[in-house]
Design a protein around this motif. Structure first.
Motif, PDB file in Angstrom:
ATOM      1  N   ALA A 349       0.704  21.062 -20.789  1.00 57.65           N
ATOM      2  CA  ALA A 349       0.209  22.031 -21.771  1.00 57.65           C
ATOM      3  C   ALA A 349       0.737  21.733 -23.171  1.00 57.65           C
ATOM      4  N   SER A 350       1.897  21.103 -23.263  1.00 56.44           N
ATOM      5  CA  SER A 350       2.458  20.790 -24.578  1.00 56.44           C
ATOM      6  C   SER A 350       1.614  19.769 -25.322  1.00 56.44           C
ATOM      7  N   THR A 351       0.745  19.060 -24.624  1.00 57.10           N
ATOM      8  CA  THR A 351      -0.135  18.098 -25.282  1.00 57.10           C
ATOM      9  C   THR A 351      -1.034  18.775 -26.303  1.00 57.10           C
ATOM     10  N   LEU A 352      -1.387  20.011 -26.082  1.00 52.52           N
ATOM     11  CA  LEU A 352      -2.320  20.729 -26.959  1.00 52.52           C
ATOM     12  C   LEU A 352      -1.609  21.557 -28.016  1.00 52.52           C
ATOM     13  N   ASP A 353      -0.385  21.214 -28.329  1.00 46.30           N
ATOM     14  CA  ASP A 353       0.368  21.916 -29.360  1.00 46.30           C
ATOM     15  C   ASP A 353      -0.409  21.870 -30.679  1.00 46.30           C
ATOM     16  N   LYS A 354      -0.734  23.047 -31.221  1.00 42.79           N
ATOM     17  CA  LYS A 354      -1.574  23.103 -32.416  1.00 42.79           C
ATOM     18  C   LYS A 354      -0.836  22.712 -33.685  1.00 42.79           C
ATOM     19  N   THR A 355       0.473  22.629 -33.648  1.00 36.88           N
ATOM     20  CA  THR A 355       1.212  22.181 -34.822  1.00 36.88           C
ATOM     21  C   THR A 355       1.161  20.671 -34.986  1.00 36.88           C
ATOM     22  N   TYR A 356       0.530  19.984 -34.036  1.00 43.21           N
ATOM     23  CA  TYR A 356       0.306  18.546 -34.133  1.00 43.21           C
ATOM     24  C   TYR A 356      -1.177  18.293 -34.343  1.00 43.21           C
ATOM     25  N   ARG A 357      -1.489  17.265 -35.073  1.00 41.03           N
ATOM     26  CA  ARG A 357      -2.869  16.878 -35.287  1.00 41.03           C
ATOM     27  C   ARG A 357      -3.334  15.923 -34.190  1.00 41.03           C
ATOM     28  N   SER A 358      -4.622  15.874 -33.996  1.00 37.53           N
ATOM     29  CA  SER A 358      -5.206  14.942 -33.035  1.00 37.53           C
ATOM     30  C   SER A 358      -5.524  13.629 -33.743  1.00 37.53           C
ATOM     31  N   TYR A 359      -5.185  12.530 -33.094  1.00 32.44           N
ATOM     32  CA  TYR A 359      -5.429  11.198 -33.643  1.00 32.44           C
ATOM     33  C   TYR A 359      -6.162  10.346 -32.617  1.00 32.44           C
ATOM     34  N   LYS A 360      -6.761   9.288 -33.132  1.00 31.81           N
ATOM     35  CA  LYS A 360      -7.419   8.303 -32.286  1.00 31.81           C
ATOM     36  C   LYS A 360      -6.671   6.977 -32.439  1.00 31.81           C
ATOM     37  N   ALA A 361      -6.079   6.518 -31.352  1.00 31.71           N
ATOM     38  CA  ALA A 361      -5.269   5.304 -31.360  1.00 31.71           C
ATOM     39  C   ALA A 361      -6.046   4.165 -30.725  1.00 31.71           C
ATOM     40  N   TYR A 362      -5.892   2.989 -31.307  1.00 33.35           N
ATOM     41  CA  TYR A 362      -6.537   1.774 -30.799  1.00 33.35           C
ATOM     42  C   TYR A 362      -5.493   0.915 -30.087  1.00 33.35           C
ATOM     43  N   VAL A 363      -5.855   0.415 -28.921  1.00 29.34           N
ATOM     44  CA  VAL A 363      -4.972  -0.438 -28.123  1.00 29.34           C
ATOM     45  C   VAL A 363      -5.697  -1.754 -27.864  1.00 29.34           C
ATOM     46  N   TYR A 364      -5.063  -2.845 -28.267  1.00 30.14           N
ATOM     47  CA  TYR A 364      -5.633  -4.179 -28.088  1.00 30.14           C
ATOM     48  C   TYR A 364      -5.009  -4.825 -26.856  1.00 30.14           C
ATOM     49  N   ASP A 365      -5.839  -5.173 -25.892  1.00 29.40           N
ATOM     50  CA  ASP A 365      -5.359  -5.797 -24.659  1.00 29.40           C
ATOM     51  C   ASP A 365      -5.323  -7.312 -24.851  1.00 29.40           C
ATOM     52  N   GLU A 366      -4.124  -7.876 -24.787  1.00 27.89           N
ATOM     53  CA  GLU A 366      -3.969  -9.305 -25.022  1.00 27.89           C
ATOM     54  C   GLU A 366      -4.531 -10.152 -23.885  1.00 27.89           C
ATOM     55  N   ALA A 367      -4.596  -9.605 -22.686  1.00 25.85           N
ATOM     56  CA  ALA A 367      -5.078 -10.387 -21.543  1.00 25.85           C
ATOM     57  C   ALA A 367      -6.592 -10.555 -21.565  1.00 25.85           C
ATOM     58  N   THR A 368      -7.316  -9.504 -21.931  1.00 24.42           N
ATOM     59  CA  THR A 368      -8.779  -9.549 -21.896  1.00 24.42           C
ATOM     60  C   THR A 368      -9.423  -9.538 -23.272  1.00 24.42           C
ATOM     61  N   GLY A 369      -8.660  -9.203 -24.313  1.00 22.39           N
ATOM     62  CA  GLY A 369      -9.232  -9.098 -25.645  1.00 22.39           C
ATOM     63  C   GLY A 369      -9.991  -7.812 -25.885  1.00 22.39           C
ATOM     64  N   ARG A 370      -9.969  -6.910 -24.925  1.00 26.19           N
ATOM     65  CA  ARG A 370     -10.684  -5.639 -25.054  1.00 26.19           C
ATOM     66  C   ARG A 370      -9.886  -4.676 -25.921  1.00 26.19           C
ATOM     67  N   ILE A 371     -10.573  -3.818 -26.638  1.00 29.94           N
ATOM     68  CA  ILE A 371      -9.957  -2.813 -27.493  1.00 29.94           C
ATOM     69  C   ILE A 371     -10.302  -1.433 -26.955  1.00 29.94           C
ATOM     70  N   GLY A 372      -9.282  -0.652 -26.638  1.00 30.34           N
ATOM     71  CA  GLY A 372      -9.490   0.693 -26.133  1.00 30.34           C
ATOM     72  C   GLY A 372      -9.249   1.731 -27.207  1.00 30.34           C
ATOM     73  N   ARG A 373      -9.942   2.863 -27.093  1.00 26.60           N
ATOM     74  CA  ARG A 373      -9.797   3.976 -28.027  1.00 26.60           C
ATOM     75  C   ARG A 373      -9.343   5.208 -27.251  1.00 26.60           C
ATOM     76  N   TYR A 374      -8.287   5.859 -27.739  1.00 24.41           N
ATOM     77  CA  TYR A 374      -7.677   6.977 -27.015  1.00 24.41           C
ATOM     78  C   TYR A 374      -7.361   8.105 -27.991  1.00 24.41           C
ATOM     79  N   VAL A 375      -7.650   9.328 -27.569  1.00 22.57           N
ATOM     80  CA  VAL A 375      -7.342  10.519 -28.354  1.00 22.57           C
ATOM     81  C   VAL A 375      -5.988  11.053 -27.900  1.00 22.57           C
ATOM     82  N   ILE A 376      -5.087  11.239 -28.840  1.00 23.95           N
ATOM     83  CA  ILE A 376      -3.741  11.718 -28.539  1.00 23.95           C
ATOM     84  C   ILE A 376      -3.404  12.861 -29.478  1.00 23.95           C
TER      85      ILE A 376
END
Length: 856
Positions: A349-376
């Protein structure tokens, strides 16, 4: 490859190879104990001074001072877009800032704010603000004196004005805002004060005297080579700990690769550049004697881009729709847990703390070259120490998956040296050898700064790395630099795992033993691969997970970033790893000992004890001192804490467990069996240990764990998880809850300001009501006064009557005194004698009367 935009690296000939410049174990060894590794297991609260003292001691040797200001500006504050011509600097521009021992610090804050904001050197891009004194305080101070924020942005406290500066206008030109703009500005500043750590550019600590400066000012070049820059008094350590704490909190809330800031100490100022490798401090600048230096710092900072100011460009604000997807996924996970479909994650439940903003993080996979997008949003685990790996854990939403599933995103700073492998490569090595009971990553790779599209990101190869170590490891030593450690180069790294369960999700003792058994088997299997003899070296409760999707839960060992092979280990244990509460007794007793498999296995035992004490019913006294000592050893200088610097408390518990007894028979017998292994391990020996000694210990542990799991239901009674009665009171979490309440109040206040026009129309009604109230109050007052007058008149009349009665009684008494008084008594002969006494002469006249007896 550049470390950061605009940064100029020192000549390669002056940067020593880190492996060659490391001091040997016979000289000095950094303290392995860090707040990051021991606070989690502690059940004690500490004061702000103690916490800051611990941070200062932990950072010993990682401070670089005092860099010349010209070099500081050239290295870290030269924008790629160039600098415009700075406005003229007046000699008295900073004279309004008061200094001296008799000046209160709080009275300095608005003066400093106004002096900086009105100077024009920040242009219209940044502003300074004073932190509200209404913020909730706690046992650990988490608010700075002042802070700088971006004046024009698209965040919650932004204000876009209609009066834009015309082309070619001077950057320092000022304009008079309207009343509505002033109101909106006040609201924005109030919200910024509440959401300080999520909104600020940099914090500002103010001390009214130069004695508050925690760095030396006047040491000679000869002394700098052998002495650290920090002063050794308590006041200086507290100031140093405060500044480091601000950097730690800000880095935990924001996505930054470094932070540039400054602090005022009486009549001089210092500039900072902070990253996860260390802290670079400039020389002192007496800003009233050299006002142009401070002005140039502000001018240069206002020209830097977000990336040049240290912002992580691989993270961007999430849209409202993406943030809503994260909220829905978390709520659905909670519903599924309540219905029994999945395990309950305690802190989800602490993930939804409203005193924090939501961001979109990019993760680059070195093994496959794929780029993932994640909301945190808010991390469920964050860094407590200012320097080092600074690992943060997020429950993230995978935007690339069809079902938009939740995953675990690990954000850390890995050691990027030749003899250290990447964690993703280690996982790949374990997967190639079919090692079971190990977590399986989905994506893993270094963080790359994004300057364009996703395809450009993969081709840019601009890593986010620390630069402090380049000046710490420089040979020969610069004349301005004090003694410091040889620091490591750190690189920003991200890894994505499925959302496994932690040990907080365990439901009974048998499940815990099953997970521990699987993890122990994983340590043995990894150690047995070929001749490399790979070790984990960081077995803690946080690194042990389990998968509850199948019919039988499966224990998993994660966080292999500290893993090393015995063949590749360095000769000196310069940088000791592991959490203090889980370290083996041998590593605590011998600072020169290299880790072995037996140390990882012993860590399993201490983790099992730690979780069992906090989770399952028992009688007797729990050995909390074992788990509190690492934290107390940092923040408090006490004899009790120093006694366990060699693992004395752990060894004492093995031989004398006192009256600790678990009510579950199978769990209690398991501890008796496992304790016998380590008692025999630390018993003095006259003969050397056999070659397969670590494997023998592992075989015994696995045998005892299998025997416990094979026992019937009667032996596993009272095995259900209970409430943790030793849970630490986290004052910082209480403060955050209060901050959330304050945020809601401020948002309500914003709504009131927006309705100001409507409220103004009702002003006349309010005035009339006020008049009616005043008229009614006047009548009541008159009536009350009249009643009081009547009561007073009655009282006076009663006093007059009482006075008259008193006078008449006095006159009558006087008359009685003037009259003769008669007294009758019986004489000796039985006759009656009458005596008469006058008031004046006292003459007695008597007459004797004879009684005549009558005959019967």
């Amino acid at each position: 490859m550049s470390a950061s935009p605009g940064y100029r690296s020192p000549p390669p000939s002056q940067v020593g190879a880190s492996s060659k410049n490391k001091p040997t174990a016979s000289t000095w060894t950094p303290v392995a104990n860090k707040i990051q590794g021991c606070k989690r297991a502690a059940t004690v609260e500490v004061t702000a001074k103690e916490h800051h003292h611990g941070l200062a001691d932990e950072a010993f040797g990682e401070i670089l001072a005092s860099m010349p200001v010209e070099l500081f500006f050239a290295l870290f504050m030269t924008p790629a877009s160039g600098l415009t011509k700075m406005v003229a600097v007046k000699k008295n521009v900073w004279d309004s800032i008061p200094t001296g021992a008799k000046i209160g610090e709080t009275s300095m804050y608005p003066k400093i704010r106004d002096a900086i904001n009105n100077s024009g050197f920040l242009r219209d891009k940044f502003r300074m603000a004073v932190v509200s004194s209404k913020l909730p305080d706690s046992s650990i101070k988490v608010r700075s004196d002042l802070f700088m924020y971006e004046y024009k942005s698209n965040d919650i406290h932004a204000m876009e004005t209609d009066k834009e500066k015309s082309e070619g206008a001077n950057d320092s030109e000022q304009y008079e805002p309207s009343d509505d703009e002033k109101l909106e500005e006040e609201l924005r500043e109030a919200l910024a004060e509440i959401l300080i750590w999520d909104s600020i550019e940099s914090s500002l600590e103010v001390k009214r005297e130069d004695l508050g400066d925690w760095c030396h000012i006047d040491l000679s070049a000869q002394r700098r080579e052998h002495e650290p820059p920090e002063k050794n008094d308590q006041k200086s350590k507290e100031t140093q700990g405060q500044i480091l704490h601000y950097f730690t909190i800000q880095s935990s809330h924001q996505h930054r690769s470094f932070i540039i800031g400054f602090a005022i100490f009486g009549d001089h100022i210092r500039f900072y550049r902070y990253d996860r490798a260390g802290l670079i401090v400039s020389e002192p600048v007496f800003y009233k004697k050299r006002p142009e230096i401070f002005a140039e710092f502000l001018w240069r900072y206002s020209h830097l881009s977000r990336e040049e100011r240290g912002y992580d460009t691989s993270v961007e604000p999430a849209s409202a729709a993406e943030s809503e997807l994260l909220t829905q996924a978390v709520r659905q996970c909670e519903k599924d847990a309540l219905s029994g479909h999945v395990r309950w994650i305690p802190n989800i439940a602490s993930t939804l703390d409203k005193t924090y903003r939501s961001y979109k993080a990019y993760v680059y996979d070195e093994a496959t070259g794929r780029i993932g997008r994640y909301v945190i949003r808010r991390p469920i685990a964050m860094a407590e120490s200012p320097f080092g790996r600074a690992t943060r854990g997020y429950i993230a939403l995978d935007l690339e998956s069809d079902e938009k599933e939740l995953v675990f995103l690990k954000d850390t700073w890995r050691v990027s040296e030749d003899d250290f492998e990447k964690e993703g490569e280690i996982y790949q090595f374990l997967d190639d050898h079919d090692v079971a009971n190990v977590a399986t990553p989905m994506l893993a790779g270094d963080v790359l700064s994004r300057s364009g599209s996703d395809d450009e990101q993969a081709e840019g190869h601009r890593l986010q790395v620390t630069v402090t170590q380049e000046w710490a490891n420089m040979r020969p030593r610069p004349s301005w630099r004090y003694m410091c450690w040889t620091l490591r180069r750190l690189t920003h790294y991200r890894l994505v795992l499925p959302l496994y369960c932690t040990l907080d999700c365990i439901e009974n003792a048998k499940e815990l033993v099953k997970v521990i058994r699987d993890v122990t088997q994983a340590l043995v299997d990894v150690y047995s691969i070929g001749t490399l003899k790979r070790l984990h070296r960081d077995v803690t409760a946080d690194n042990i997970l389990f998968d509850a999707q199948g019919a039988v839960i499966q224990g998993l060992l994660a966080d292999w970033d500290h893993s090393r092979t015995m063949a590749a280990r360095i000769d000196s244990p310069l940088y000791r790893t592991g959490s203090w509460y889980a370290l083996s007794i041998a590593l605590l007793r011998d600072t020169k000992k290299l880790p072995g498999l037996e140390d990882d296995l012993e860590s399993i035992y201490w983790v099992l004890l730690y979780v069992s004490v906090h989770s399952f019913a028992h009688t007797g006294r729990a050995p909390l001192g074992i788990f509190n000592d690492g934290y107390l050893r940092l923040v408090r200088v006490t004899d009790e804490a120093e006694d366990d610097s060699q693992g004395a408390k752990k060894l004492d518990f093995l031989y004398r467990p006192r009256d600790l007894v678990f009510t579950c028979p199978a769990l209690q017998q398991l501890f008796v069996d496992l304790r016998s292994i380590w008692i025999a391990h630390y018993r003095p020996r006259k003969t050397p240990r056999p070659a397969k000694y670590p494997e023998n210990i592992a075989a015994k542990m696995l045998n005892y764990l299998d025997n416990a799991l094979a026992k019937g239901p009667n032996e596993w009674t009272n095995a259900e998880r209970t409430d943790d009665k030793y849970k630490a009171k986290r004052a910082i979490m209480q403060a955050r809850a209060l901050i959330r309440d304050q945020t809601q109040k401020m948002c309500a206040h914003r709504d009131m300001i927006e309705k100001k026009t409507q409220k103004a129309k009702d002003t006349s009604d309010l005035v009339n009501q006020d008049k009616n109230v005043k008229t009614t109050s006047t009548k009541l007052h008159q009536r009350r006064m009249k009643k009081q007058a009547n009561v007073q008149g009655n009282a006076e009349a009663a006093n007059v009557r009482r006075s008259k009665r008193t006078t008449s009684d006095s006159v009558e008494e006087a008359d009685n005194e003037e009259r003769p008084r008669k007294k009758t008594r019986r004489g000796e002969a039985g006759d009656i004698v009458t005596e008469t006494k006058g008031q004046g002469d006292g003459v007695r006249r008597s007459s004797r009367l004879r009684n005549r007896k009558r005959d019967d």
